[in-house]
Design an enzyme around this catalytic site. Structure first.
Site, PDB file in Angstrom:
ATOM      1  N   HIS A 159      -5.325  -3.437  -2.579  1.00 32.70           N
ATOM      2  CA  HIS A 159      -5.059  -2.459  -3.645  1.00 32.70           C
ATOM      3  C   HIS A 159      -4.963  -3.097  -5.023  1.00 32.70           C
ATOM      4  O   HIS A 159      -4.679  -2.414  -5.999  1.00 32.70           O
ATOM      5  CB  HIS A 159      -3.764  -1.690  -3.344  1.00 32.70           C
ATOM      6  CG  HIS A 159      -3.855  -0.840  -2.131  1.00 32.70           C
ATOM      7  ND1 HIS A 159      -4.351   0.445  -2.156  1.00 32.70           N
ATOM      8  CD2 HIS A 159      -3.560  -1.099  -0.839  1.00 32.70           C
ATOM      9  CE1 HIS A 159      -4.332   0.936  -0.934  1.00 32.70           C
ATOM     10  NE2 HIS A 159      -3.855   0.026  -0.111  1.00 32.70           N
ATOM     11  N   LYS A 188     -11.590   0.796  -1.667  1.00 36.20           N
ATOM     12  CA  LYS A 188     -10.560   1.369  -2.536  1.00 36.20           C
ATOM     13  C   LYS A 188     -11.100   1.412  -3.970  1.00 36.20           C
ATOM     14  O   LYS A 188     -11.983   2.185  -4.246  1.00 36.20           O
ATOM     15  CB  LYS A 188      -9.261   0.614  -2.339  1.00 36.20           C
ATOM     16  CG  LYS A 188      -8.662   1.069  -0.997  1.00 36.20           C
ATOM     17  CD  LYS A 188      -7.728   0.154  -0.322  1.00 36.20           C
ATOM     18  CE  LYS A 188      -7.374   0.755   1.043  1.00 36.20           C
ATOM     19  NZ  LYS A 188      -6.844  -0.222   1.977  1.00 36.20           N
ATOM     20  N   SER A 235       0.794  -1.225   0.000  1.00 34.19           N
ATOM     21  CA  SER A 235       0.000   0.000   0.000  1.00 34.19           C
ATOM     22  C   SER A 235       0.828   1.278   0.000  1.00 34.19           C
ATOM     23  O   SER A 235       0.354   2.320  -0.443  1.00 34.19           O
ATOM     24  CB  SER A 235      -0.968  -0.001   1.183  1.00 34.19           C
ATOM     25  OG  SER A 235      -0.284  -0.275   2.383  1.00 34.19           O
TER      26      SER A 235
HETATM   27  C1  LIG Z   1      -6.595  -0.285   3.349  1.00 32.74           C
HETATM   28  C2  LIG Z   1      -6.054  -1.622   3.665  1.00 32.74           C
HETATM   29  C3  LIG Z   1      -6.671  -2.428   4.619  1.00 32.74           C
HETATM   30  C4  LIG Z   1      -7.804  -1.939   5.474  1.00 32.74           C
HETATM   31  O1  LIG Z   1      -8.980  -1.884   4.764  1.00 32.74           O
HETATM   32  P1  LIG Z   1     -10.176  -0.964   5.309  1.00 32.74           P
HETATM   33  O2  LIG Z   1     -11.382  -1.471   4.636  1.00 32.74           O
HETATM   34  O3  LIG Z   1      -9.823   0.435   4.934  1.00 32.74           O
HETATM   35  O4  LIG Z   1     -10.207  -1.149   6.802  1.00 32.74           O
HETATM   36  C5  LIG Z   1      -6.197  -3.707   4.786  1.00 32.74           C
HETATM   37  N1  LIG Z   1      -5.135  -4.157   4.076  1.00 32.74           N
HETATM   38  C6  LIG Z   1      -4.504  -3.392   3.176  1.00 32.74           C
HETATM   39  C7  LIG Z   1      -3.338  -3.949   2.421  1.00 32.74           C
HETATM   40  C8  LIG Z   1      -4.941  -2.091   2.952  1.00 32.74           C
HETATM   41  O5  LIG Z   1      -4.294  -1.329   2.083  1.00 32.74           O
END
Ligand SMILES: *Cc1c(COP(=O)(O)O)cnc(C)c1O
Length: 382
Positions: free
Chosen positions: A200, A231, A172
């Site tokens: 992602h 996302k 990320s």
């Molecule tokens: C954003 C993210 C999360 C958390 O997801 P949310 O739905 O925002 O709580 C978990 N793992 C990764 C790799 C992320 O980038």
């Protein structure tokens, strides 16, 4: 010292410490006309009127909230429909919705691992995976970023019967894509299960945007697949996909699934629409990829030190924390928002601007960002 003073002192000390390291975090309400190069709405679906309309329609039909947890009375047909669509998209038997990705990771690890389990994680994995491993009580080791030799050495030395290798699909803060094939090979050689958090990657990579695991790797290869919906899919929540036995196990034992209110059904309805768009309209991914290529080409031309990333996450490593804050502030003055990422989110000495691209951006937007970055460069050389 009174109890109150002692607590006051503790908060003051923590604040002073963070501020001295230039790590104090602040929130900024985003002005409507700000150019956003920090978010994760990679396909623009959070702003797609069809997705918003599906959410509004879902709220009218099912109400504003689920009203209870999934195991009580909060689980509706629309959740079933979304779980089936996510399972079929990722080529898995089943999928299970969670309220957030953070909760999905905590819940999976707590349900799968205990003090007899050995967990092996990439050093740059997301915080929720690290926290999940800690909370599970498992024996945890971290291997060097994408270093399969290091992973293999750690696996060799483990005598645990239950081994779990965990990696982000797309990292990320770096934009690197994990080598899933190599992770599958190493995990299978050492009888370890493999879990990929493709937060992602889903929506962006693979056939129909099903991610870096999705339709390419089966659940024999990657038994535990996590994806998030906040996302590229533009809504909120997360899912775990895998075989029926895994999903049934999570429904029984995953505390962050059981003891929380179900995802609002309106969100599930909006996500179904977003998923349909992701599967049927590859043009958004094509536009995003063209934006990524354009940005990289022009930024490298300016001599900016981009990392090696082909994803929408394009970090510009500035190393120094105060320098990173200075550049971010200067961009903000010009109405451009980028992430200023500092330790402990990234390792010490690797502070960076986290620039993200989206299918919403036009060439003019990217040109504005590049011009502003060029200004930052010029100011430094004065
Ligand atoms: C954003 C993210 C999360 C958390 O997801 P949310 O739905 O925002 O709580 C978990 N793992 C990764 C790799 C992320 O980038």
């Amino acid at each position: 010292m009174s109890v109150l003073d002692a607590w006051q002192q503790r908060l003051d000390d923590a604040r002073t410490d963070r501020q001295r390291q230039h790590r104090w975090r602040t929130r900024q309400a985003l002005a409507r006309d700000t150019l956003d190069f920090a978010g994760n709405d990679y396909l623009g679906l959070a702003h797609d009127p069809r997705v918003s309309e599906a959410q509004a329609e879902g709220a009218r039909r099912f109400g504003a909230g689920a009203g209870a947890s999934h195991l009580v009375s909060g689980h509706l047909d629309v959740h079933d429909a979304l779980e089936e669509a996510l399972a079929s998209w990722t080529g898995r038997q089943r999928a299970l919705l969670f309220s957030t990705g953070y909760m999905a990771n905590i819940g999976v690890l707590q349900a799968l691992a205990d003090s007899h389990t050995a967990i092996f994680q990439d050093r740059l994995n997301h915080a929720s995976l690290l926290d999940g491993a800690t909370l599970s009580g498992a024996r945890s080791r971290r291997y060097h970023h994408r270093n399969m030799n290091d992973l293999e050495n750690l696996l060799k030395r483990s005598d645990s019967v239950h081994k779990l290798v965990i990696s982000d699909g797309v990292f990320s803060m770096d934009g690197h894509i994990a080598d899933i094939g190599a992770l599958v090979t190493v995990s299978q050689r050492h009888n370890a299960w493999l879990m990929i958090d493709d937060a992602h990657g889903v929506g962006i990579l693979g056939d129909e945007g099903s991610g870096c695991v999705g339709s390419t790797w089966r659940s024999d290869d990657v038994p535990v697949l996590v994806g998030t919906l906040g996302k590229a899919l533009g809504t909120a929540g997360a899912f775990v996909a895998g075989d029926a036995a895994l999903i049934d196990h999570l429904i029984q034992f995953s505390r962050s699934y059981i003891y929380t209110t179900a995802q609002p059904p309106a969100i599930a309805n909006a996500t179904l629409k977003a998923l349909e768009i992701v599967q049927q309209e590859p043009e958004h991914r094509a536009h995003l990829n063209a934006n990524i290529a354009y940005f990289r080409h022009e930024a490298l031309h300016l001599g900016l030190s981009l990392s090696d990333s082909s994803t929408p996450i394009q970090p510009l490593i500035l190393a120094d924390e105060s320098r990173t804050l200075r550049w971010a502030a200067q961009l903000r003055e010009q109405g451009i928002h980028v992430g200023a990422i500092r330790p402990p989110t990234v390792p010490k000495g690797e502070a960076r601007l986290r620039i993200t691209l989206s299918a919403r951006h036009q060439h003019e937007d990217i040109d504005r960002l590049l011009a502003a970055l060029h200004d930052c460069q010029q100011q430094e050389s004065l």
